[in-house]
Enzyme design. Structure first.
Site, mmCIF file in Angstrom:
data_model
loop_
_atom_site.group_PDB
_atom_site.id
_atom_site.type_symbol
_atom_site.label_atom_id
_atom_site.label_comp_id
_atom_site.label_asym_id
_atom_site.label_seq_id
_atom_site.Cartn_x
_atom_site.Cartn_y
_atom_site.Cartn_z
ATOM 1 N N HIS A 71 0.841 -1.221 0.000
ATOM 2 C CA HIS A 71 0.000 0.000 0.000
ATOM 3 C C HIS A 71 0.864 1.255 0.000
ATOM 4 O O HIS A 71 0.536 2.235 -0.682
ATOM 5 C CB HIS A 71 -0.992 -0.007 1.174
ATOM 6 C CG HIS A 71 -0.367 -0.042 2.531
ATOM 7 N ND1 HIS A 71 0.302 -1.135 3.026
ATOM 8 C CD2 HIS A 71 -0.301 0.900 3.508
ATOM 9 C CE1 HIS A 71 0.725 -0.877 4.243
ATOM 10 N NE2 HIS A 71 0.384 0.361 4.555
ATOM 11 N N CYS A 156 -29.003 -3.069 -14.389
ATOM 12 C CA CYS A 156 -30.145 -3.496 -13.586
ATOM 13 C C CYS A 156 -31.450 -3.436 -14.376
ATOM 14 O O CYS A 156 -32.502 -3.834 -13.884
ATOM 15 C CB CYS A 156 -30.253 -2.623 -12.332
ATOM 16 S SG CYS A 156 -30.392 -0.872 -12.707
#
Ligand SMILES: Cc1cc2nc3c(=O)[nH]c(=O)nc-3n(C[C@H](O)[C@H](O)[C@H](O)COP(=O)(O)O)c2cc1C
Length: 180
Positions: A71, A156
């Site tokens: 990170h 959707c």
């Protein structure tokens, strides 16, 4: 040539971020991709590696680990960050300063001056929620450039505001922020 850190959340629109990764790579940038763990259930990071020729991962633990602290290395490496697609949940986590996965931990480790783009993608009812608007307003206040979603057909089955902006537009916004 710039170092672009592409972060992807778990939206069906993640297929478009493959195209974005390709466009940025073809423009001459080095593109490293980080997916949230949920995004990596929708699409394998290996596809981004194949497109970009650079490492892609969804965790800094186990076999996907590249170094002692991925990170920090990713945050130091990045000249610019693009979160595309950014799910409602991911926007909330970034706005809240959470760091529970490689995407959010890398973002929290960014130096203040690194330009950062965030491209929401979600169902139009989700996008219209006050809670989502609050999180996006917080992110703008924190220095993020939010690329407004498009209006139109969504997976959707509904139509409305929430489609991920087109990869061409996002790539243009990256170039603009890089001063190109
Ligand atoms: C097929 C599929 C598509 C999804 N698309 C979206 C989406 O476009 N936007 C969104 O906010 N959530 C979407 N979700 C729900 C998110 O995946 C869920 O909130 C997840 O926890 C977000 O993960 P992330 O925060 O790591 O991105 C989708 C879920 C599935 C199963």
């Amino acid at each position: 040539m710039s170092h672009v850190l592409l972060c992807a959340g778990a939206s069906v629109a993640i297929y478009k971020s493959c195209d974005l990764a390709s466009k940025l790579t073809q423009a001459g940038h080095a593109v490293r991709t980080v997916l949230t763990p949920t995004a990596a259930r929708l699409i394998d990071p290996q596809l981004f590696e194949a497109i970009t020729g650079e490492p892609a991962a969804s965790t800094e633990f186990g076999v996907e680990r590249r170094g002692p602290m991925d990170h920090i290395d990713l945050a130091r490496w990045a000249d610019i960050v693009v979160v595309a697609p950014c799910s409602a949940d991911l926007a909330g986590r970034i706005a809240g300063g959470l760091a529970g996965d490689l995407v959010t931990t890398s973002l929290l480790a960014l130096e203040p001056g690194v330009p950062r783009l965030l491209c929401p993608a979600m169902n139009s009812v989700m996008f219209a929620q006050p809670a989502v608007a609050r999180n996006l307003a917080q992110l703008v206040g924190d220095g993020w450039t939010v690329v407004e979603p498009d209006e139109g057909h969504m997976a959707c089955g509904e139509a409305g505001l929430g489609r991920l902006a087109e990869p061409t537009e996002i790539a243009e916004r990256v170039e603009a922020l890089l001063g190109g």
